[in-house]
Write an enzyme that holds these catalytic residues in place. Structure first.
Site, short mmCIF file in Angstrom:
data_model
loop_
_atom_site.label_atom_id
_atom_site.label_comp_id
_atom_site.label_asym_id
_atom_site.label_seq_id
_atom_site.Cartn_x
_atom_site.Cartn_y
_atom_site.Cartn_z
N ASN A 198 -1.60 18.99 -19.59
CA ASN A 198 -1.96 18.04 -20.64
C ASN A 198 -2.14 18.71 -22.00
OD1 ASN A 198 -2.00 15.65 -19.09
ND2 ASN A 198 -3.89 16.36 -18.14
N HIS A 223 -1.94 16.74 -25.21
CA HIS A 223 -1.98 15.31 -24.88
C HIS A 223 -3.27 14.63 -25.31
CE1 HIS A 223 1.58 16.41 -22.69
NE2 HIS A 223 1.75 15.19 -22.20
N ARG A 266 -4.29 21.65 -12.89
CA ARG A 266 -3.23 20.75 -13.34
C ARG A 266 -3.47 20.22 -14.76
NH1 ARG A 266 0.12 16.01 -10.13
NH2 ARG A 266 1.24 15.32 -11.98
N HIS A 314 6.65 9.68 -27.15
CA HIS A 314 5.57 10.44 -26.50
C HIS A 314 5.67 11.93 -26.88
CE1 HIS A 314 2.70 11.66 -23.45
NE2 HIS A 314 3.60 12.49 -22.94
N LYS A 345 6.28 23.39 -13.23
CA LYS A 345 5.45 22.22 -12.89
C LYS A 345 5.18 22.15 -11.40
CE LYS A 345 4.34 17.47 -13.62
NZ LYS A 345 4.46 16.26 -14.41
N GLU A 372 -5.27 17.05 -9.87
CA GLU A 372 -5.89 17.45 -11.13
C GLU A 372 -7.41 17.63 -11.01
OE1 GLU A 372 -3.90 15.87 -14.63
OE2 GLU A 372 -5.80 15.89 -15.68
N LYS A 408 2.43 11.54 -10.88
CA LYS A 408 1.55 10.69 -11.68
C LYS A 408 2.31 9.41 -12.01
CE LYS A 408 -1.61 13.83 -13.99
NZ LYS A 408 -2.04 14.37 -15.29
N ARG A 462 0.83 -1.23 0.00
CA ARG A 462 0.00 0.00 0.00
C ARG A 462 0.85 1.27 0.00
NH1 ARG A 462 -3.21 -2.80 4.02
NH2 ARG A 462 -4.96 -3.79 2.96
N GLU A 518 7.98 18.56 -24.63
CA GLU A 518 7.36 18.88 -23.33
C GLU A 518 7.93 20.19 -22.79
OE1 GLU A 518 4.86 17.26 -21.92
OE2 GLU A 518 4.99 15.12 -22.39
N HIS A 525 -2.11 11.52 -27.02
CA HIS A 525 -2.35 10.18 -26.47
C HIS A 525 -3.15 9.32 -27.45
CE1 HIS A 525 -1.68 11.18 -21.92
NE2 HIS A 525 -0.56 10.81 -22.51
P1 NAD Z 1 11.56 6.26 -22.26
O1 NAD Z 1 11.47 6.10 -20.81
O2 NAD Z 1 11.10 5.14 -23.11
O3 NAD Z 1 13.06 6.63 -22.64
C1 NAD Z 1 13.37 6.88 -24.00
C2 NAD Z 1 14.51 6.00 -24.51
O4 NAD Z 1 15.73 6.55 -24.04
C3 NAD Z 1 14.47 4.58 -24.03
O5 NAD Z 1 14.89 3.72 -25.07
C4 NAD Z 1 15.49 4.53 -22.90
O6 NAD Z 1 16.06 3.26 -22.70
C5 NAD Z 1 16.50 5.53 -23.39
N1 NAD Z 1 17.25 6.24 -22.36
C6 NAD Z 1 16.78 6.76 -21.22
N2 NAD Z 1 17.75 7.46 -20.60
C7 NAD Z 1 18.85 7.36 -21.37
C8 NAD Z 1 20.16 7.90 -21.28
N3 NAD Z 1 20.51 8.72 -20.30
N4 NAD Z 1 21.05 7.58 -22.24
C9 NAD Z 1 20.69 6.78 -23.29
N5 NAD Z 1 19.46 6.27 -23.45
C10 NAD Z 1 18.56 6.56 -22.50
O7 NAD Z 1 10.73 7.54 -22.76
P2 NAD Z 1 10.53 9.01 -22.16
O8 NAD Z 1 10.33 9.85 -23.35
O9 NAD Z 1 11.55 9.38 -21.16
O10 NAD Z 1 9.16 8.88 -21.36
C11 NAD Z 1 7.95 8.62 -22.03
C12 NAD Z 1 6.96 8.05 -21.05
O11 NAD Z 1 6.74 9.01 -20.00
C13 NAD Z 1 5.61 7.74 -21.65
O12 NAD Z 1 5.18 6.49 -21.21
C14 NAD Z 1 4.72 8.83 -21.09
O13 NAD Z 1 3.38 8.43 -20.96
C15 NAD Z 1 5.35 9.08 -19.75
N6 NAD Z 1 5.06 10.41 -19.17
C16 NAD Z 1 4.63 10.45 -17.90
C17 NAD Z 1 4.39 11.66 -17.29
C18 NAD Z 1 3.99 11.72 -15.85
O14 NAD Z 1 3.65 12.80 -15.36
N7 NAD Z 1 4.05 10.64 -15.11
C19 NAD Z 1 4.59 12.85 -18.00
C20 NAD Z 1 5.03 12.78 -19.33
C21 NAD Z 1 5.26 11.53 -19.90
N1 GLY Z 2 2.34 15.31 -17.28
C1 GLY Z 2 1.09 15.82 -16.81
C2 GLY Z 2 1.01 15.93 -15.34
O1 GLY Z 2 1.92 15.62 -14.63
O2 GLY Z 2 -0.04 16.32 -14.85
#
Ligand code: NAD
Ligand code: GLY
Length: 366
Positions: free
Chosen positions: A246, A249, A242, A266, A228, A238, A144, A122, A186, A253
């Protein structure tokens, strides 16, 4: 000397550290958090291959017992199946109530590790060590956490704040150029939603950011995190404000969902979504064509897509129907009023379909 910011959420407040040389000092930073010795580091083979040795040494030197759990590289890691494997890893690693789950990687590792941290026992302490621009400016901050449902992004998740964010800009030196560009989508988003001055700064400094200039990247990351942190502190779950994070998005999405989550990064999907939202706002007479032009030019300079691919209209309409911003059956979108200011606007699916050229006058709204 690392830059430092606080996300001000009362008893759930935490620090974001951003700068060079943080990863080999991971144990030093985490030592301040009063954690149990075992910890589970969730990463993938790409990132762990680069950074795990330094982090493992640092954690051990600080008295931790680190265990590494690898997830697949790519969006497929955000699944309930992968999460099930991570619960087994948490059990084997002896992750008890005071022991941390640590995300090491991009947004994917952060989202799935956070989902585990939020649900295992939990909720156990969660640490974010983001290694992509996207993760350093966005996904590691704000709590998130989620995995995907086959029909939609991030549909299964929670709001669960990390106890600390360590954003080491040295990690960005190994990022492939496509990931740098995707992260900048972003970054540009923050300029449009909250800070026209920052948008202008990006227009001036984009080339340096693309070349990996450390000073420019550090100030960009800190500015985005500050923006942020302010939004999240005002509306953690949200209920209203907040949702502005998006911007881009809703369409983004849906593009990701109908293209199987792995065609576009993304950030690339968000870039298309931001342009679509800007065009919708122009059509409604609430945003200028000139500002849309500035947004399109900046995204293009960053090497990001600004037009939509050919998509199946029925699948796209269905994907829009799974948007998390739907409330009381009404889809809402974030539309710009001017650079630095957006509005959360109820919108009909047909209006989105029409602006994207996917409209079908005979179709019913989804
Ligand atoms: P990712 O985590 O897939 O990383 C992108 C690529 O870069 C991967 O192949 C990874 O292995 C590689 N990589 C990472 N760090 C590296 C480094 N330092 N050197 C070399 N390679 C490296 O993608 P991302 O763009 O970081 O994240 C996308 C995800 O984040 C999506 O799933 C999206 O929905 C999510 N997201 C979440 C939030 C949130 O608020 N939680 C906000 C925006 C996006
Ligand atoms: N990436 C959108 C949020 O954190 O609300």
């Amino acid at each position: 000397m690392a830059g430092q910011l606080t996300v001000d959420l009362g008893e759930r407040s935490y620090e974001i550290y951003c700068g060079s040389g943080l990863l080999p000092r991971t144990g030093f930073y985490l030592h301040t958090l009063d954690l149990a010795a075992p910890c589970l580091v969730v990463s993938n083979a790409t990132v762990a291959g680069l950074y795990w040795p330094a982090i493992e040494i640092s954690l051990k030197e600080a008295g931790f017992q680190p265990h590494l759990a690898l997830v697949p590289d790519g969006e497929e890691a955000k699944s309930l199946e992968v999460a099930a494997g991570l619960y087994n890893a948490a059990l084997d690693a002896g992750i008890e109530r005071r022991a941390a789950v640590i995300a090491l990687g991009g947004g994917v590792a952060g989202d799935v590790a956070g989902f585990i941290a939020a649900t295992w026992l939990r909720g156990v302490p969660f640490i974010q060590i983001p290694t992509t621009i996207l993760a350093q400016v966005d996904s590691s901050v704000g709590g998130k956490v989620a995995v995907n449902h086959p029909k939609g992004k991030n549909l299964i998740g929670a709001f669960y704040q990390p106890r600390m964010v360590l954003a080491d800009t040295d990690a960005l030196t190994t990022l492939p150029p496509r990931e740098i560009r995707a992260g900048l989508a972003e970054v540009i988003k923050y300029g449009v939603i909250a800070d026209a001055g920052f948008f202008a700064y990006l227009e001036e400094h984009l080339d340096q950011a693309l070349r990996g200039d450390r000073g420019v990247l550090e100030s960009i990351i800190l500015r985005c995190c500050a923006l942020k942190a302010k939004v999240v502190a005002g509306d953690e779950r949200e209920k209203g404000l907040r949702a502005i994070l998006n911007f881009g998005h809703t369409v983004g999405h849906a593009v990701e969902a109908v293209t199987g989550f792995n065609t576009y990064r993304h950030g690339e999907a968000v870039a298309m979504g931001m342009v679509a939202a800007a065009r919708m706002a122009v059509q409604r007479g609430m945003f200028s064509a000139a500002e849309t032009g500035r947004l399109v030019r900046l995204l293009e300079r960053a090497g990001l897509p600004v037009t939509m691919p050919a998509l199946d209209p029925a699948a796209f309409r269905a994907a829009l129907g799974h948007d998390k911003k739907i409330a009381w059956g009404q889809l809402r979108m974030i539309l710009p009023e001017r650079l630095g200011r957006v509005q959360i606007t109820p919108i009909a699916v047909e209006e989105i379909m029409a602006v994207l050229g996917l409209g079908n006058p005979g179709a019913k709204e989804g």
